[in-house]
Design an enzyme around this catalytic site. Structure first.
Site, short mmCIF file in Angstrom:
data_model
loop_
_atom_site.label_atom_id
_atom_site.label_comp_id
_atom_site.label_asym_id
_atom_site.label_seq_id
_atom_site.Cartn_x
_atom_site.Cartn_y
_atom_site.Cartn_z
CG ASP A 30 -54.31 11.32 36.74
OD1 ASP A 30 -53.51 10.46 36.60
OD2 ASP A 30 -54.24 12.43 37.14
CG PHE A 157 -42.60 -7.78 36.28
CD1 PHE A 157 -41.75 -7.56 37.22
CD2 PHE A 157 -43.52 -8.44 36.41
CE1 PHE A 157 -42.07 -8.17 38.49
CE2 PHE A 157 -43.89 -8.97 37.61
CZ PHE A 157 -43.07 -8.80 38.52
CB ALA A 270 -18.83 -0.64 32.29
N GLY A 271 -20.96 1.68 32.45
CA GLY A 271 -21.50 2.74 31.91
C GLY A 271 -21.31 4.07 32.87
CB CYS A 278 -38.16 1.86 38.31
SG CYS A 278 -39.62 2.16 37.38
C1 UGA Z 1 -37.17 -0.98 35.24
C2 UGA Z 1 -37.22 -2.31 35.00
O1 UGA Z 1 -36.24 -2.78 33.95
C3 UGA Z 1 -38.70 -3.04 34.76
O2 UGA Z 1 -38.63 -4.36 34.62
C4 UGA Z 1 -39.37 -2.60 35.88
O3 UGA Z 1 -40.84 -3.04 35.57
C5 UGA Z 1 -39.59 -1.13 35.72
O4 UGA Z 1 -38.02 -0.59 36.04
C6 UGA Z 1 -40.35 -0.51 36.79
O5 UGA Z 1 -39.94 -0.65 38.10
O6 UGA Z 1 -41.51 0.08 36.65
P1 UGA Z 1 -37.03 1.13 33.34
O7 UGA Z 1 -36.77 1.99 34.36
O8 UGA Z 1 -37.90 1.47 32.35
O9 UGA Z 1 -37.36 -0.38 33.89
O10 UGA Z 1 -35.72 1.02 32.71
P2 UGA Z 1 -34.65 -0.10 32.15
O11 UGA Z 1 -34.72 -0.25 30.79
O12 UGA Z 1 -34.52 -1.20 33.03
O13 UGA Z 1 -33.28 0.77 32.47
C7 UGA Z 1 -33.21 1.24 33.96
C8 UGA Z 1 -31.48 1.54 34.16
O14 UGA Z 1 -30.75 0.52 33.50
C9 UGA Z 1 -31.04 2.85 32.71
O15 UGA Z 1 -30.43 3.70 33.58
C10 UGA Z 1 -30.54 1.84 31.75
O16 UGA Z 1 -29.61 2.77 31.40
C11 UGA Z 1 -29.77 0.82 32.52
N1 UGA Z 1 -29.87 -0.33 31.43
C12 UGA Z 1 -31.15 -0.65 31.02
C13 UGA Z 1 -28.88 -1.05 31.32
O17 UGA Z 1 -27.63 -0.83 31.94
N2 UGA Z 1 -28.82 -2.07 30.35
C14 UGA Z 1 -29.92 -2.28 29.53
O18 UGA Z 1 -30.09 -3.28 28.63
C15 UGA Z 1 -31.23 -1.40 30.00
#
Ligand code: UGA
Length: 450
Positions: A30, A157, A270-271, A278
């Site tokens: 980096d 992922f 809902a939220g 991402c």
């Molecule tokens: C997301 C994807 O879930 C991953 O599969 C992907 O690899 C990653 O983006 C990426 O492209 O690098 P991440 O951003 O860490 O991962 O977050 P999530 O846990 O999926 O949460 C994203 C949004 O969805 C958050 O705002 C969270 O509040 C919401 N969320 C998350 C839900 O509404 N329900 C959940 O069960 C988890």
């Protein structure tokens, strides 16, 4: 195998440490000296469950190191991952970092022996490997892809917060390659993985990444619109509606006599909207990309616009209950975009706190992992921080739960009624049991007036 990783952010560093743990010899590279210094002494700059332990363990072997110097570090590397950022610039993804790395890698490729494989881990729109990465590498190296070196697209992922566990136990690995030889080399890197490994061409692998990151936010915005409709209709709780939906065998099959309750169901709740580094960026980049090909992703456009309105809707609800917001104190519980991370990128808390402040409210926040750095975000400069939720709600005229941090679970209606100036709680994540707040005004997203 000897592996180099360029870019030591959450994708690059997690990939590097985990591949070292799986027996490869890895060097993370980096340009940021501060980040590399920290990594080299076992202190990662990101908060990721299990990462520090794994980092320390692998640093103590000869299998993992970190440096700022690319050329020397890549001596003898068989595989080099590109894991630099690809921010969305409002029009399309910004490939500045990817292009710069391609220039440096091309120079290195000139003198590199064997058949090195360059792997794109950064999220890039379909055709980037073919139309940008390959030509840049060929031009800078004077060598030919498929003959002298290979190029693969290998999307990640990983979820923030559980990235290490996700990497060590992947659900799938997608390897898109310029040719069969490159795919075979990268396949060897994942020789330990027990999941399905899909071998594709370059643009299919790139398309898989965006399609995955388009579906989940679409489910979230769909759930939010259903909740908003329930609120306007009244007498119906979106939570009950979604709970019934979750019982559809096709969404939630019975396995060994028990409901599987797959993780996807939690995106059908809902939220206050989705955030993170991402989903928002990838949704917007995918929309812009689709328009270039005259096949607009209309559903995704709605996904984005519903998501932009949802946090403002939360403030409207608070305004209705605490009218006027001007001069009132509102307690914000949680600033990170989700629990177990200190990441606030595109967090719904930003739009909520900025809008509260714009309407004249005093905002007092509590987040176990986010503090004054939040005040650098435009619109959030005046947010006050306290470390205990009791202090946050003390004297407040309204409280809003934004992030489902576990320790907020100890909050009860009695405690809020005793501490707040006016006991009003907006639970944007339906985190609490509403029965515990029967003594006060409790509003859950999608609850209508039920
Ligand atoms: C997301 C994807 O879930 C991953 O599969 C992907 O690899 C990653 O983006 C990426 O492209 O690098 P991440 O951003 O860490 O991962 O977050 P999530 O846990 O999926 O949460 C994203 C949004 O969805 C958050 O705002 C969270 O509040 C919401 N969320 C998350 C839900 O509404 N329900 C959940 O069960 C988890």
């Amino acid at each position: 195998m000897k592996i180099g990783i360029i870019g030591s952010g959450y994708v690059g560093l997690v990939t590097g440490v985990c591949l070292a743990e799986r027996g490869h010899t890895v060097v993370c590279i980096d340009k940021n000296e501060r980040i590399i210094k920290g990594i080299s002494v076992g202190k990662a700059h990101i908060l990721e469950t299990g990462l520090d332990d794994l980092l320390e363990k692998n640093l103590s072997t000869d299998r993992f190191s970190a440096t700022t110097g690319l050329e020397a570090a890549l001596k003898g590397a068989e595989v080099v991952f590109i894991a630099v950022g690809t921010p969305f610039d409002g029009r399309e993804i910004d490939l500045t970092f990817v292009k710069a790395v391609c220039g440096e890698l091309g120079a290195w490729l000139k003198g590199a022996p064997g058949y090195p494989v360059i792997v794109i881990k950064s999220t890039v729109v379909p055709t980037t490997a073919e139309l940008t990465v390959v030509p840049l590498l060929e031009r800078a190296s004077g060598k030919k892809v498929g003959a002298d070196f290979g190029v693969c697209s290998n999307p990640e992922f990983l979820r923030e917060g559980s990235a290490v566990a996700d990497f060590m136990n992947p659900d799938r690995i997608v390897i898109g390659g310029s040719d069969a030889r490159s795919i075979a080399v990268l396949r060897e890197v994942y020789e330990w993985a027990e999941c399905p490994i899909m071998k594709t061409d370059l643009r299919t692998a790139e398309m898989v990444k965006y399609t995955s990151n388009a579906l989940l936010p679409t489910l979230i915005s769909f759930s939010n619109e259903i909740a908003n409709l329930c609120e306007e209709l009244g007498g119906v709780d979106a939570r009950e509606v979604m709970a019934a939906l979750h019982l559809d065998f096709r969404l939630n099959p019975v396995i060994n006599g028990k409901r599987a309750n797959p993780g996807i169901l939690s995106y059908l709740e809902a939220g206050c909207g989705f955030g993170g580094s991402c989903f928002p960026k990838d949704v917007n980049a995918f929309i812009a990309f689709s328009e270039k090909y005259n096949a607009p992703l209309n559903i995704l456009k709605q996904t984005a616009s519903v998501n932009a309105r949802q946090p403002i809707r939360m403030v409207d609800i608070l305004e209705r209950e605490c009218r006027p917001l001007a001069g009132k104190t509102i307690a914000v519980l949680g600033l990170a975009f989700k629990p177990d991370t200190n990441d606030t990128r595109e967090s719904p808390a930003i739009a909520i706190t900025a809008e509260l402040a714009r309407r004249g409210a005093r905002v007092v926040a509590c987040d176990p992992a986010v503090r004054e750095e939040f005040n650098r975000i435009p619109g959030c400069e005046k947010v006050e921080h306290v470390s205990d939720w009791r202090e946050t709600v003390k004297g407040a005229h309204g409280a809003v739960l934004v992030t489902k941090w576990r320790h907020f679970a100890e909050i009860t209606g009695e405690s809020l009624a005793a501490l707040m100036a006016a006991p009003v709680l907006l639970d944007t994540r339906r985190f609490f049991k509403k029965e515990l707040f029967a003594n006060m005004k409790y509003i859950g997203t999608g609850m209508g007036n039920k």
